[in-house]
Design an enzyme around this catalytic site. Sequence first.
Site, PDB file in Angstrom:
ATOM      1  N   SER A 184       2.872  19.210   2.407  1.00 49.61           N
ATOM      2  CA  SER A 184       1.648  18.808   1.709  1.00 49.61           C
ATOM      3  C   SER A 184       0.375  19.445   2.238  1.00 49.61           C
ATOM      4  O   SER A 184      -0.679  19.289   1.630  1.00 49.61           O
ATOM      5  CB  SER A 184       1.504  17.280   1.737  1.00 49.61           C
ATOM      6  N   SER A 215       0.457  17.448  -1.359  1.00 51.38           N
ATOM      7  CA  SER A 215      -0.467  16.439  -1.841  1.00 51.38           C
ATOM      8  C   SER A 215      -1.906  16.640  -1.371  1.00 51.38           C
ATOM      9  O   SER A 215      -2.833  16.011  -1.872  1.00 51.38           O
ATOM     10  CB  SER A 215       0.013  15.056  -1.381  1.00 51.38           C
ATOM     11  N   LYS A 219      -8.908  14.087   4.043  1.00 50.09           N
ATOM     12  CA  LYS A 219      -7.995  13.634   2.987  1.00 50.09           C
ATOM     13  C   LYS A 219      -8.068  12.114   2.870  1.00 50.09           C
ATOM     14  O   LYS A 219      -8.107  11.400   3.884  1.00 50.09           O
ATOM     15  CB  LYS A 219      -6.574  14.090   3.321  1.00 50.09           C
TER      16      LYS A 219
END
EC number: 6.3.5.7
Length: 483
Positions: free
Chosen positions: A174, A150, A75
Amino acid sequence: MDFFKNDLSALHDQLASGELTASALTDETLAAIHAHDDVDAFLALNDDAAKAQAKALDEAGTFERPLAGLPIAIKDNIVTKGLTTTASSKILGNFVPPYDATVIEKLNAAGAINVGKTNLDEFAMGSSTENSAFKVTKNAWDHTKVPGGSSGGSAAAVASGLVPAALGSDTGGSIRQPAAFNGIFGFKPTYGRVSRWGLIAFSSSLDQIGTLTRTVKDSALVLNVIAGHDDKDATTAEQPVPDFTAKIGQSIKGMKIAMPTEYLGEGVDPKVADQIRKAADQLRDLGATVDEVSLPHTKYAVPTYYIIASSEASSNLQRFDGIRYGFRAEDVKNLKDVYVRSRSEGFGPEVKRRIMLGTFSLSAGFYDAYFRKAAQVRTLITDDFAKVFDNYDLIIGPTTPTTAFTIGEKVTDPLTMYMNDILTIPANLAGLPAASVPAGFVEGMPVGLHMIGKHFDEQTVYQVAAAFEAANDYVAQIPGGAR
């Protein structure tokens, strides 16, 4: 390479036997991402460094370590030395870190190969990956739907078969919410189990790095590598790191599982609730007891979370000022202009919204009414969990109130978007380990079964998740448009 048919253990065996080389695996993975990233999961690829690392592993010929030579996506709010790290924000659009996050150091030491950085909501603030400054990632099952957020890029990359595993971060769901939306396994460890050094901070008392994989065992293998105390992160726990795969495959007969009535109430799609009740029946068939319980302060979780998280964000994001690094506005007239215009032009609307909310909550006239009160309610929510765990081994419920929604459907309605995290937020407020396990489908879209464990009892979460996974064929079902 078909990552739907080859999990990390299978790939490791092929590398160790010489049937497969790290260079071939890395080349195939990168080529597939370049050619088939139809979900727009990646922001930057690590082509040269990844190929060089794979070549060095082949020349050394040492593949004893479980992750050696295996590709993993990261990420883009986890810093990577020499590779652009943006947190999907214009304000960090050209930032190339001079150091690696602790989790990256550990993955490198284990021989894992970082193939690239994945898209996210800007500074991890969002539930749909629509808040990225660069692109909108799509759901692997339906490209008109959001992948969740996210960590939507990491989830979509795994779900579409581009990589076998990815790292994400979880502040209020997330990792688990996009895992549920994409029909994969997402795991958030206990707060403090994994170092946050090198994670671009959103909310320091809530953030936790975790894993996104297709299978439960793959997640445990990655967590074995990245977990542990870190002198550079004072919030990491000095707890011994067990083998997280140790209980996978063991029976759950006699285990006591709680299912809060609040998690199946108002706001949860009845069809999603039905899937979760079916999952509870399957756990009963496997020998566990599943009882309904109450977590009475759940209804306060969302406002509590958004006050605490936004307050911490307003403090953490002060460092992005146009002076030290990152984006700086042009044609400024004075120092105040540098600060105001750089932040106004560099941050997106959702980040600005949360900074303003947090700054308001921490202001002298409102601190007691908002931030202090939220901290007190956080304690009540934590106490609710403690009371249930006095008598139960695990808590279950739906990961999300609905399946994935259409791109653009909710992005202009922040309050509705915030409510998407109502079922995942409580585990972050209490710092508990939690996972989303594939639990079937509603109208062709995946549903996630949420599992919450006791502090530092990740092994039990993995044990129950693996038992549920083995009792179903959900892990074998793949998106129709995948390679």
